[in-house]
Design an enzyme around this catalytic site. Sequence first.
Site, PDB file in Angstrom:
ATOM      1  N   ASP A   9      49.619 -53.880 -64.795  1.00 19.91           N
ATOM      2  CA  ASP A   9      48.361 -53.738 -65.513  1.00 19.91           C
ATOM      3  C   ASP A   9      48.266 -54.901 -66.507  1.00 19.91           C
ATOM      4  O   ASP A   9      49.282 -55.498 -66.881  1.00 19.91           O
ATOM      5  CB  ASP A   9      48.351 -52.398 -66.244  1.00 19.91           C
ATOM      6  CG  ASP A   9      47.170 -52.250 -67.170  1.00 19.91           C
ATOM      7  OD1 ASP A   9      46.027 -52.431 -66.716  1.00 19.91           O
ATOM      8  OD2 ASP A   9      47.390 -51.970 -68.374  1.00 19.91           O
ATOM      9  N   ASP A  11      45.693 -55.316 -69.718  1.00 22.07           N
ATOM     10  CA  ASP A  11      45.456 -55.017 -71.130  1.00 22.07           C
ATOM     11  C   ASP A  11      46.397 -53.931 -71.630  1.00 22.07           C
ATOM     12  O   ASP A  11      46.549 -52.878 -71.011  1.00 22.07           O
ATOM     13  CB  ASP A  11      43.995 -54.601 -71.330  1.00 22.07           C
ATOM     14  CG  ASP A  11      43.052 -55.715 -70.927  1.00 22.07           C
ATOM     15  OD1 ASP A  11      43.074 -56.763 -71.580  1.00 22.07           O
ATOM     16  OD2 ASP A  11      42.320 -55.538 -69.933  1.00 22.07           O
ATOM     17  N   GLY A  44      41.628 -52.706 -64.259  1.00 24.73           N
ATOM     18  CA  GLY A  44      40.257 -52.236 -64.159  1.00 24.73           C
ATOM     19  C   GLY A  44      39.264 -53.369 -64.319  1.00 24.73           C
ATOM     20  O   GLY A  44      38.075 -53.208 -64.028  1.00 24.73           O
ATOM     21  N   LYS A 195      44.391 -47.691 -58.210  1.00 28.16           N
ATOM     22  CA  LYS A 195      45.398 -48.755 -58.118  1.00 28.16           C
ATOM     23  C   LYS A 195      46.523 -48.343 -57.170  1.00 28.16           C
ATOM     24  O   LYS A 195      47.093 -49.180 -56.477  1.00 28.16           O
ATOM     25  CB  LYS A 195      45.966 -49.060 -59.507  1.00 28.16           C
ATOM     26  CG  LYS A 195      44.973 -49.679 -60.477  1.00 28.16           C
ATOM     27  CD  LYS A 195      45.661 -50.010 -61.799  1.00 28.16           C
ATOM     28  CE  LYS A 195      44.691 -50.543 -62.831  1.00 28.16           C
ATOM     29  NZ  LYS A 195      45.361 -50.932 -64.100  1.00 28.16           N
ATOM     30  N   ASP A 218      49.993 -48.613 -68.812  1.00 27.24           N
ATOM     31  CA  ASP A 218      49.954 -47.894 -70.090  1.00 27.24           C
ATOM     32  C   ASP A 218      48.906 -46.795 -70.147  1.00 27.24           C
ATOM     33  O   ASP A 218      48.898 -46.008 -71.091  1.00 27.24           O
ATOM     34  CB  ASP A 218      49.663 -48.876 -71.233  1.00 27.24           C
ATOM     35  CG  ASP A 218      48.210 -49.315 -71.241  1.00 27.24           C
ATOM     36  OD1 ASP A 218      47.442 -48.871 -72.105  1.00 27.24           O
ATOM     37  OD2 ASP A 218      47.823 -50.088 -70.343  1.00 27.24           O
ATOM     38  N   ASN A 221      44.383 -44.883 -65.765  1.00 26.69           N
ATOM     39  CA  ASN A 221      44.048 -45.530 -64.497  1.00 26.69           C
ATOM     40  C   ASN A 221      45.265 -46.217 -63.882  1.00 26.69           C
ATOM     41  O   ASN A 221      45.197 -46.701 -62.744  1.00 26.69           O
ATOM     42  CB  ASN A 221      42.898 -46.528 -64.672  1.00 26.69           C
ATOM     43  CG  ASN A 221      43.235 -47.685 -65.591  1.00 26.69           C
ATOM     44  OD1 ASN A 221      43.982 -47.526 -66.557  1.00 26.69           O
ATOM     45  ND2 ASN A 221      42.687 -48.851 -65.303  1.00 26.69           N
TER      46      ASN A 221
END
Length: 273
Positions: A9, A11, A44, A195, A218, A221
């Site tokens: 991921d 962010d 995302g 994902k 984190d 999603n």
Amino acid sequence: MAYKMIVLDLDDTLLCDDHTISPRTKEALMKAQESGVKVVLASGRPTYGMVHIAKELELEKYGSFILSFNGAKIINCLTNEELFSSTLSPRTVARLDDISREEGVLIHTYVGDEIITEVENKFTDIESDITGLPIRVVTSFTDAVTEPVVKVLMLAEPEMLVHVEKKLQKQLQGELSVMRSKPYFLEFTEEGVTKGTSLHLLIQQLGITRDEVIAIGDSYNDLAMIEFAGLGVAMGNAPEDIKEKANHVTDTNMNDGVAKVVEEFILRPVSVS
């Protein structure tokens, strides 16, 4: 276990709070790629908002991939080919627009290289800052969407959105995937698209097993890929319920959490052998 892929991921995971990659993390990921491990970015974010990070990590050189829009697109960094793409119809977008009004929350989506919304708001401003995409304020959200879009976001303060999420996950079960990427972003993609499902499609094409994959994230999603991977890792800054479902919890995004996983599970075993 000799891991062949690490899926990240962006962010609050790979990236520090200022949206940069720390020197230690970048060095660890470059060494991992040099040893033959695929580094895959899964976010995302729209593809446009991920390309500069892929370039910084030289994913094109190492023949790696981007999973953008929460897995609704899989991009080959070497060829720019879309290996998978999923969309929502204008009719579905119109329905989500109606629901957003019923729930009293804001809404936006992506048309071309722009973020489309009816109302200027701080949440869409945050998305624009993260992705680098400009905002276009339109008179009618539904009328502005004439072609299929990849995903739609509903926006509100976290305390409100958590209740909307629970309600809509139940209401739209079997129709759409509904998940939060940030406390104030509730995202909608085609049913079954996460994902995790896109990661499954990708490794099937590459001949990699799930046991050979590390996935780090984190937020909610990220949960599907954390649970799918052989080693699912939650960041130290993840919510407690995400940590509870992970195989391993690392440090925070501001304390080189990703680098510590790469060093422990990829680089250290290689150096020992």
